[in-house]
Design a protein around this motif. Structure first.
Motif, PDB file in Angstrom:
ATOM      1  N   HIS A 102     -97.690 -18.388  62.654  1.00  0.00           N
ATOM      2  CA  HIS A 102     -98.035 -19.193  63.821  1.00  0.00           C
ATOM      3  C   HIS A 102     -98.949 -18.391  64.730  1.00  0.00           C
ATOM      4  O   HIS A 102     -98.612 -17.280  65.142  1.00  0.00           O
ATOM      5  CB  HIS A 102     -96.774 -19.590  64.589  1.00  0.00           C
ATOM      6  CG  HIS A 102     -96.011 -20.702  63.967  1.00  0.00           C
ATOM      7  ND1 HIS A 102     -94.859 -21.204  64.509  1.00  0.00           N
ATOM      8  CD2 HIS A 102     -96.234 -21.432  62.836  1.00  0.00           C
ATOM      9  CE1 HIS A 102     -94.402 -22.185  63.759  1.00  0.00           C
ATOM     10  NE2 HIS A 102     -95.214 -22.340  62.731  1.00  0.00           N
ATOM     11  N   THR A 103    -100.108 -18.958  65.033  1.00  0.00           N
ATOM     12  CA  THR A 103    -101.080 -18.310  65.908  1.00  0.00           C
ATOM     13  C   THR A 103    -100.790 -18.700  67.356  1.00  0.00           C
ATOM     14  O   THR A 103     -99.701 -19.171  67.672  1.00  0.00           O
ATOM     15  CB  THR A 103    -102.509 -18.717  65.514  1.00  0.00           C
ATOM     16  OG1 THR A 103    -102.632 -20.135  65.645  1.00  0.00           O
ATOM     17  CG2 THR A 103    -102.840 -18.295  64.098  1.00  0.00           C
TER      18      THR A 103
ATOM     19  N   ALA B 246    -112.400 -17.241  53.886  1.00  0.00           N
ATOM     20  CA  ALA B 246    -111.108 -17.915  53.728  1.00  0.00           C
ATOM     21  C   ALA B 246    -111.177 -18.934  52.589  1.00  0.00           C
ATOM     22  O   ALA B 246    -110.241 -19.048  51.788  1.00  0.00           O
ATOM     23  CB  ALA B 246    -110.691 -18.576  55.036  1.00  0.00           C
ATOM     24  N   LEU B 247    -112.293 -19.667  52.487  1.00  0.00           N
ATOM     25  CA  LEU B 247    -112.462 -20.621  51.392  1.00  0.00           C
ATOM     26  C   LEU B 247    -112.546 -19.910  50.041  1.00  0.00           C
ATOM     27  O   LEU B 247    -112.032 -20.410  49.037  1.00  0.00           O
ATOM     28  CB  LEU B 247    -113.704 -21.482  51.630  1.00  0.00           C
ATOM     29  CG  LEU B 247    -113.559 -22.515  52.744  1.00  0.00           C
ATOM     30  CD1 LEU B 247    -114.911 -23.089  53.128  1.00  0.00           C
ATOM     31  CD2 LEU B 247    -112.595 -23.618  52.333  1.00  0.00           C
TER      32      LEU B 247
ATOM     33  N   LEU C 279    -101.244 -14.997  53.344  1.00  0.00           N
ATOM     34  CA  LEU C 279    -100.784 -15.309  54.695  1.00  0.00           C
ATOM     35  C   LEU C 279    -101.676 -16.449  55.173  1.00  0.00           C
ATOM     36  O   LEU C 279    -102.907 -16.350  55.100  1.00  0.00           O
ATOM     37  CB  LEU C 279    -100.931 -14.089  55.608  1.00  0.00           C
ATOM     38  CG  LEU C 279    -100.413 -14.267  57.028  1.00  0.00           C
ATOM     39  CD1 LEU C 279     -99.787 -12.970  57.518  1.00  0.00           C
ATOM     40  CD2 LEU C 279    -101.529 -14.685  57.963  1.00  0.00           C
ATOM     41  N   LEU C 280    -101.058 -17.558  55.566  1.00  0.00           N
ATOM     42  CA  LEU C 280    -101.778 -18.734  56.033  1.00  0.00           C
ATOM     43  C   LEU C 280    -101.490 -18.922  57.513  1.00  0.00           C
ATOM     44  O   LEU C 280    -100.335 -19.011  57.913  1.00  0.00           O
ATOM     45  CB  LEU C 280    -101.339 -19.984  55.259  1.00  0.00           C
ATOM     46  CG  LEU C 280    -101.504 -19.930  53.745  1.00  0.00           C
ATOM     47  CD1 LEU C 280    -100.916 -21.184  53.104  1.00  0.00           C
ATOM     48  CD2 LEU C 280    -102.972 -19.776  53.377  1.00  0.00           C
ATOM     49  N   LYS C 281    -102.556 -18.985  58.299  1.00  0.00           N
ATOM     50  CA  LYS C 281    -102.393 -19.137  59.742  1.00  0.00           C
ATOM     51  C   LYS C 281    -102.463 -20.610  60.126  1.00  0.00           C
ATOM     52  O   LYS C 281    -103.241 -21.377  59.564  1.00  0.00           O
ATOM     53  CB  LYS C 281    -103.497 -18.391  60.484  1.00  0.00           C
ATOM     54  CG  LYS C 281    -103.423 -16.895  60.352  1.00  0.00           C
ATOM     55  CD  LYS C 281    -104.537 -16.272  61.164  1.00  0.00           C
ATOM     56  CE  LYS C 281    -104.556 -14.774  61.069  1.00  0.00           C
ATOM     57  NZ  LYS C 281    -105.683 -14.219  61.839  1.00  0.00           N
TER      58      LYS C 281
ATOM     59  N   PRO D 107    -109.027 -10.362  62.268  1.00  0.00           N
ATOM     60  CA  PRO D 107    -108.027 -11.182  62.968  1.00  0.00           C
ATOM     61  C   PRO D 107    -108.343 -12.678  63.044  1.00  0.00           C
ATOM     62  O   PRO D 107    -107.439 -13.473  63.269  1.00  0.00           O
ATOM     63  CB  PRO D 107    -107.960 -10.562  64.361  1.00  0.00           C
ATOM     64  CG  PRO D 107    -109.241  -9.836  64.533  1.00  0.00           C
ATOM     65  CD  PRO D 107    -109.655  -9.390  63.158  1.00  0.00           C
ATOM     66  N   ARG D 108    -109.577 -13.075  62.834  1.00  0.00           N
ATOM     67  CA  ARG D 108    -109.900 -14.500  62.923  1.00  0.00           C
ATOM     68  C   ARG D 108    -109.820 -15.212  61.566  1.00  0.00           C
ATOM     69  O   ARG D 108    -109.975 -16.424  61.490  1.00  0.00           O
ATOM     70  CB  ARG D 108    -111.287 -14.672  63.542  1.00  0.00           C
ATOM     71  CG  ARG D 108    -111.314 -14.080  64.945  1.00  0.00           C
ATOM     72  CD  ARG D 108    -112.391 -14.551  65.849  1.00  0.00           C
ATOM     73  NE  ARG D 108    -112.740 -15.950  65.848  1.00  0.00           N
ATOM     74  CZ  ARG D 108    -112.125 -16.897  66.564  1.00  0.00           C
ATOM     75  NH1 ARG D 108    -111.100 -16.589  67.322  1.00  0.00           N
ATOM     76  NH2 ARG D 108    -112.550 -18.139  66.521  1.00  0.00           N
ATOM     77  N   LEU D 109    -109.555 -14.465  60.509  1.00  0.00           N
ATOM     78  CA  LEU D 109    -109.480 -15.044  59.170  1.00  0.00           C
ATOM     79  C   LEU D 109    -108.189 -15.857  59.019  1.00  0.00           C
ATOM     80  O   LEU D 109    -107.098 -15.341  59.271  1.00  0.00           O
ATOM     81  CB  LEU D 109    -109.537 -13.923  58.128  1.00  0.00           C
ATOM     82  CG  LEU D 109    -109.781 -14.322  56.690  1.00  0.00           C
ATOM     83  CD1 LEU D 109    -111.118 -15.041  56.536  1.00  0.00           C
ATOM     84  CD2 LEU D 109    -109.756 -13.090  55.797  1.00  0.00           C
TER      85      LEU D 109
END
Length: 137
Positions: A51-52, A34-35, A5-7, A114-116
């Motif tokens: 979409h954030t 994330a990296l 999942l990419l935000k 949630p911030r990832l």
């Protein structure tokens, strides 16, 4: 094949921009975890684009079309990117609220971290999300 999942902030770069462009460099990731996830991506992996911001919803499916490589815009070998290609817009977006209400997602990193900005998605979670995206439930 792995699932992700990419935000993205839709005001900066939306799934609709990806559809228009066909493919893009997925950059701007600087969180170490994330990296680490980007480092493990392979060509052919699939990703849900989320979409954030005010939207907070899954909006499309993309495919990873390159191996991870150093961001060409930065002089930092730790900052990796991948190329992604639009696959298809979902029939019915699924909101964060819908995912939170579904007890099957209690251990999902989207909710736990949630911030990832790059989140691995297990095959079971992927299938459940695909079911939700098809049905709109």
């Amino acid at each position: 094949m792995a699932y992700w999942l990419l935000k993205t902030e839709p005001e900066n770069y939306s799934y609709f921009d990806l559809e228009r462009d066909g493919s893009t460099i997925w950059d701007g990731v600087n969180n170490p975890l994330a990296l680490k996830h980007i480092r493990t991506m392979l060509i052919g992996d699939l990703a849900l684009i989320y979409h954030t911001g005010k939207e907070r919803q899954l909006i499309g499916v993309a495919e990873i079309i390159s191996q991870p490589y150093t961001d060409p815009a930065l002089n930092d070998s730790k900052r990796l990117v991948v190329d992604v290609q639009a696959v298809q817009r979902v029939k019915q977006p699924v909101t964060l609220a819908q995912i939170k209400q579904d007890e099957k997602f209690t251990d999902f990193d989207l909710l736990r971290l949630p911030r990832l900005s790059v989140v691995p998605v297990s095959q079971d979670y992927w299938q459940r999300l695909m079911d939700l995206l098809e049905s709109g439930d």
